[in-house]
Design a protein around this motif. Structure first.
Motif, PDB file in Angstrom:
ATOM      1  N   GLU A  97       0.824  -1.204   0.000  1.00  0.00           N
ATOM      2  CA  GLU A  97       0.000   0.000   0.000  1.00  0.00           C
ATOM      3  C   GLU A  97       0.862   1.260   0.000  1.00  0.00           C
ATOM      4  O   GLU A  97       0.519   2.264  -0.631  1.00  0.00           O
ATOM      5  CB  GLU A  97      -0.947  -0.003   1.206  1.00  0.00           C
ATOM      6  CG  GLU A  97      -2.016  -1.087   1.176  1.00  0.00           C
ATOM      7  CD  GLU A  97      -3.011  -0.924   0.039  1.00  0.00           C
ATOM      8  OE1 GLU A  97      -3.161   0.211  -0.482  1.00  0.00           O
ATOM      9  OE2 GLU A  97      -3.629  -1.929  -0.351  1.00  0.00           O
ATOM     10  N   LEU A  98       1.986   1.222   0.699  1.00  0.00           N
ATOM     11  CA  LEU A  98       2.915   2.358   0.655  1.00  0.00           C
ATOM     12  C   LEU A  98       3.424   2.584  -0.758  1.00  0.00           C
ATOM     13  O   LEU A  98       3.537   3.730  -1.225  1.00  0.00           O
ATOM     14  CB  LEU A  98       4.095   2.128   1.605  1.00  0.00           C
ATOM     15  CG  LEU A  98       3.825   2.123   3.110  1.00  0.00           C
ATOM     16  CD1 LEU A  98       5.136   1.916   3.866  1.00  0.00           C
ATOM     17  CD2 LEU A  98       3.155   3.411   3.564  1.00  0.00           C
ATOM     18  N   GLU A  99       3.733   1.480  -1.437  1.00  0.00           N
ATOM     19  CA  GLU A  99       4.233   1.576  -2.814  1.00  0.00           C
ATOM     20  C   GLU A  99       3.182   2.178  -3.742  1.00  0.00           C
ATOM     21  O   GLU A  99       3.526   2.870  -4.706  1.00  0.00           O
ATOM     22  CB  GLU A  99       4.644   0.186  -3.314  1.00  0.00           C
ATOM     23  CG  GLU A  99       5.862  -0.402  -2.636  1.00  0.00           C
ATOM     24  CD  GLU A  99       7.130   0.360  -2.957  1.00  0.00           C
ATOM     25  OE1 GLU A  99       7.234   0.900  -4.079  1.00  0.00           O
ATOM     26  OE2 GLU A  99       8.015   0.440  -2.076  1.00  0.00           O
ATOM     27  N   LYS A 100       1.911   1.914  -3.474  1.00  0.00           N
ATOM     28  CA  LYS A 100       0.824   2.416  -4.324  1.00  0.00           C
ATOM     29  C   LYS A 100       0.342   3.804  -3.923  1.00  0.00           C
ATOM     30  O   LYS A 100      -0.601   4.325  -4.524  1.00  0.00           O
ATOM     31  CB  LYS A 100      -0.370   1.450  -4.273  1.00  0.00           C
ATOM     32  CG  LYS A 100      -0.097   0.078  -4.866  1.00  0.00           C
ATOM     33  CD  LYS A 100      -1.372  -0.749  -4.971  1.00  0.00           C
ATOM     34  CE  LYS A 100      -1.985  -1.031  -3.621  1.00  0.00           C
ATOM     35  NZ  LYS A 100      -3.175  -1.914  -3.704  1.00  0.00           N
ATOM     36  N   SER A 101       0.946   4.395  -2.911  1.00  0.00           N
ATOM     37  CA  SER A 101       0.456   5.675  -2.392  1.00  0.00           C
ATOM     38  C   SER A 101       0.517   6.770  -3.445  1.00  0.00           C
ATOM     39  O   SER A 101       1.292   6.709  -4.397  1.00  0.00           O
ATOM     40  CB  SER A 101       1.267   6.078  -1.160  1.00  0.00           C
ATOM     41  OG  SER A 101       2.631   6.264  -1.499  1.00  0.00           O
ATOM     42  N   LEU A 102      -0.323   7.772  -3.249  1.00  0.00           N
ATOM     43  CA  LEU A 102      -0.455   8.882  -4.194  1.00  0.00           C
ATOM     44  C   LEU A 102       0.359  10.078  -3.736  1.00  0.00           C
ATOM     45  O   LEU A 102       0.449  10.363  -2.540  1.00  0.00           O
ATOM     46  CB  LEU A 102      -1.925   9.290  -4.325  1.00  0.00           C
ATOM     47  CG  LEU A 102      -2.914   8.195  -4.736  1.00  0.00           C
ATOM     48  CD1 LEU A 102      -4.341   8.745  -4.751  1.00  0.00           C
ATOM     49  CD2 LEU A 102      -2.550   7.610  -6.088  1.00  0.00           C
ATOM     50  N   THR A 103       0.925  10.798  -4.690  1.00  0.00           N
ATOM     51  CA  THR A 103       1.599  12.053  -4.367  1.00  0.00           C
ATOM     52  C   THR A 103       0.565  13.102  -3.985  1.00  0.00           C
ATOM     53  O   THR A 103      -0.643  12.919  -4.170  1.00  0.00           O
ATOM     54  CB  THR A 103       2.412  12.561  -5.557  1.00  0.00           C
ATOM     55  OG1 THR A 103       1.500  12.923  -6.613  1.00  0.00           O
ATOM     56  CG2 THR A 103       3.395  11.500  -6.048  1.00  0.00           C
ATOM     57  N   LEU A 104       1.033  14.209  -3.446  1.00  0.00           N
ATOM     58  CA  LEU A 104       0.131  15.297  -3.077  1.00  0.00           C
ATOM     59  C   LEU A 104      -0.674  15.773  -4.281  1.00  0.00           C
ATOM     60  O   LEU A 104      -1.889  15.971  -4.208  1.00  0.00           O
ATOM     61  CB  LEU A 104       0.942  16.456  -2.482  1.00  0.00           C
ATOM     62  CG  LEU A 104       0.169  17.700  -2.050  1.00  0.00           C
ATOM     63  CD1 LEU A 104      -0.862  17.355  -0.988  1.00  0.00           C
ATOM     64  CD2 LEU A 104       1.122  18.766  -1.518  1.00  0.00           C
ATOM     65  N   THR A 105      -0.004  15.925  -5.425  1.00  0.00           N
ATOM     66  CA  THR A 105      -0.704  16.367  -6.630  1.00  0.00           C
ATOM     67  C   THR A 105      -1.720  15.329  -7.083  1.00  0.00           C
ATOM     68  O   THR A 105      -2.870  15.678  -7.424  1.00  0.00           O
ATOM     69  CB  THR A 105       0.307  16.630  -7.772  1.00  0.00           C
ATOM     70  OG1 THR A 105       1.249  17.619  -7.347  1.00  0.00           O
ATOM     71  CG2 THR A 105      -0.406  17.124  -9.016  1.00  0.00           C
ATOM     72  N   GLN A 106      -1.348  14.057  -7.088  1.00  0.00           N
ATOM     73  CA  GLN A 106      -2.274  13.007  -7.504  1.00  0.00           C
ATOM     74  C   GLN A 106      -3.492  12.941  -6.601  1.00  0.00           C
ATOM     75  O   GLN A 106      -4.630  12.801  -7.062  1.00  0.00           O
ATOM     76  CB  GLN A 106      -1.545  11.651  -7.506  1.00  0.00           C
ATOM     77  CG  GLN A 106      -0.534  11.493  -8.617  1.00  0.00           C
ATOM     78  CD  GLN A 106       0.328  10.243  -8.436  1.00  0.00           C
ATOM     79  OE1 GLN A 106       0.551   9.786  -7.312  1.00  0.00           O
ATOM     80  NE2 GLN A 106       0.800   9.692  -9.557  1.00  0.00           N
ATOM     81  N   PHE A 107      -3.271  13.048  -5.292  1.00  0.00           N
ATOM     82  CA  PHE A 107      -4.403  12.966  -4.362  1.00  0.00           C
ATOM     83  C   PHE A 107      -5.287  14.217  -4.480  1.00  0.00           C
ATOM     84  O   PHE A 107      -6.512  14.122  -4.390  1.00  0.00           O
ATOM     85  CB  PHE A 107      -3.887  12.820  -2.923  1.00  0.00           C
ATOM     86  CG  PHE A 107      -4.978  12.538  -1.924  1.00  0.00           C
ATOM     87  CD1 PHE A 107      -5.584  11.300  -1.880  1.00  0.00           C
ATOM     88  CD2 PHE A 107      -5.391  13.525  -1.041  1.00  0.00           C
ATOM     89  CE1 PHE A 107      -6.591  11.036  -0.965  1.00  0.00           C
ATOM     90  CE2 PHE A 107      -6.396  13.282  -0.125  1.00  0.00           C
ATOM     91  CZ  PHE A 107      -7.002  12.021  -0.097  1.00  0.00           C
ATOM     92  N   PHE A 108      -4.676  15.370  -4.703  1.00  0.00           N
ATOM     93  CA  PHE A 108      -5.433  16.611  -4.883  1.00  0.00           C
ATOM     94  C   PHE A 108      -6.381  16.479  -6.090  1.00  0.00           C
ATOM     95  O   PHE A 108      -7.550  16.804  -6.014  1.00  0.00           O
ATOM     96  CB  PHE A 108      -4.467  17.777  -5.077  1.00  0.00           C
ATOM     97  CG  PHE A 108      -5.145  19.109  -5.205  1.00  0.00           C
ATOM     98  CD1 PHE A 108      -5.461  19.840  -4.078  1.00  0.00           C
ATOM     99  CD2 PHE A 108      -5.465  19.628  -6.451  1.00  0.00           C
ATOM    100  CE1 PHE A 108      -6.093  21.083  -4.196  1.00  0.00           C
ATOM    101  CE2 PHE A 108      -6.087  20.848  -6.579  1.00  0.00           C
ATOM    102  CZ  PHE A 108      -6.400  21.584  -5.449  1.00  0.00           C
ATOM    103  N   VAL A 109      -5.853  15.978  -7.192  1.00  0.00           N
ATOM    104  CA  VAL A 109      -6.659  15.817  -8.400  1.00  0.00           C
ATOM    105  C   VAL A 109      -7.756  14.761  -8.168  1.00  0.00           C
ATOM    106  O   VAL A 109      -8.909  14.946  -8.544  1.00  0.00           O
ATOM    107  CB  VAL A 109      -5.771  15.422  -9.596  1.00  0.00           C
ATOM    108  CG1 VAL A 109      -6.628  15.049 -10.794  1.00  0.00           C
ATOM    109  CG2 VAL A 109      -4.817  16.568  -9.943  1.00  0.00           C
ATOM    110  N   LYS A 110      -7.389  13.666  -7.515  1.00  0.00           N
ATOM    111  CA  LYS A 110      -8.338  12.570  -7.277  1.00  0.00           C
ATOM    112  C   LYS A 110      -9.525  13.024  -6.443  1.00  0.00           C
ATOM    113  O   LYS A 110     -10.652  12.568  -6.634  1.00  0.00           O
ATOM    114  CB  LYS A 110      -7.615  11.415  -6.571  1.00  0.00           C
ATOM    115  CG  LYS A 110      -8.501  10.233  -6.163  1.00  0.00           C
ATOM    116  CD  LYS A 110      -7.684   9.181  -5.434  1.00  0.00           C
ATOM    117  CE  LYS A 110      -8.556   8.091  -4.829  1.00  0.00           C
ATOM    118  NZ  LYS A 110      -9.289   7.329  -5.831  1.00  0.00           N
ATOM    119  N   THR A 111      -9.284  13.928  -5.495  1.00  0.00           N
ATOM    120  CA  THR A 111     -10.345  14.316  -4.562  1.00  0.00           C
ATOM    121  C   THR A 111     -11.005  15.641  -4.924  1.00  0.00           C
ATOM    122  O   THR A 111     -11.816  16.139  -4.164  1.00  0.00           O
ATOM    123  CB  THR A 111      -9.783  14.421  -3.124  1.00  0.00           C
ATOM    124  OG1 THR A 111      -8.683  15.335  -3.098  1.00  0.00           O
ATOM    125  CG2 THR A 111      -9.300  13.058  -2.643  1.00  0.00           C
TER     126      THR A 111
END
Length: 231
Positions: free
Chosen positions: A217-231
């Motif tokens: 799960e750590l390996e699959k974690s999202l960057t700040l930019t990726q999580f910002f876009v996702k949410t």
């Protein structure tokens, strides 16, 4: 506690204890040591209510809260009675303990060999992660993650993983952590977000699938930019 699959070493390492089912046990013990009722109330070990004074923590599994230097500054208690009004109870804020300035188990996490921290929601998440080989874990103390928390951690490391419960409430807390990170993060920092399956938190994932599943799960974690876009 043993039902939560914790080893004796882990229990002793974190100083986990028990507050007996007696509203005056600690009260009388501390008075016999010479402490006044006013001191014990101010230190959040006793409660004063309508001129009655009694123990704050009763029939609870107890977790000492340390400052970064390893001094006990407060306690958290997990109710053993399912009908208790509060599942978790923390010491009230005192001269030496402010929730927004402290993190559970940071005294251990800062001494790990990792160059990052894993910030979780609860005591048991941190304890289970540490037992599974992730001693770089810590948690906020019953409050939302703040920019001050993030700044405190980023003064010690350059990378933080946020890992909360996979359910809706946990994902909302993850978004709050993202918002808290924005004013605190610099170009030299890396913030990552671990989005767990809805049915899991870090504690349950490790118990169900083992440490490697959490590493994945750590390996699959999202960057700040990726999580910002996702949410």
């Amino acid at each position: 506690i043993t039902g939560r699959q914790l080893t004796e070493h882990t229990i002793r390492h974190f100083g986990i204890g028990y507050a007996v089912n007696d509203y005056h046990k600690l009260h009388y013990y501390m008075r016999n040591l010479g402490f006044s009722e006013d001191e014990l109330v101010e230190g959040s070990l006793l409660v004063r209510n309508n001129n009655r004074v009694y123990d704050k923590f009763v029939n609870r599994v107890m977790f000492p809260i340390f400052d970064p230097r390893g001094n006990i500054i407060a306690y958290g208690g997990r109710a053993l009675d399912p009908n208790a009004p509060a599942k978790y109870l923390n010491s009230s804020e005192t001269y030496v303990f402010q929730k927004r300035d402290n993190l559970f188990a940071l005294n251990y996490a800062k001494n790990s060999k990792a160059d990052y921290f894993i910030l979780c929601e609860g005591y048991m998440d941190v304890i289970q992660l540490s037992q599974a080989g992730f001693p770089e874990s810590c948690a906020a103390l019953g409050t939302a993650v703040t920019a001050d928390h993030v700044r405190k951690l980023l003064r010690m490391v350059k990378k933080i993983y946020f890992c909360f419960d996979g359910d809706e409430a946990g994902q909302h807390a993850l978004r709050r952590a993202m918002e808290a990170s924005l004013p605190a993060v610099g170009d030299e920092h890396e913030i990552r977000f671990v989005v767990l399956p809805p049915e899991h938190d870090p504690d349950s994932l490790i118990k169900a699938q083992g440490a490697q599943a959490f590493e994945d799960e750590l390996e699959k974690s999202l960057t700040l930019t990726q999580f910002f876009v996702k949410t």
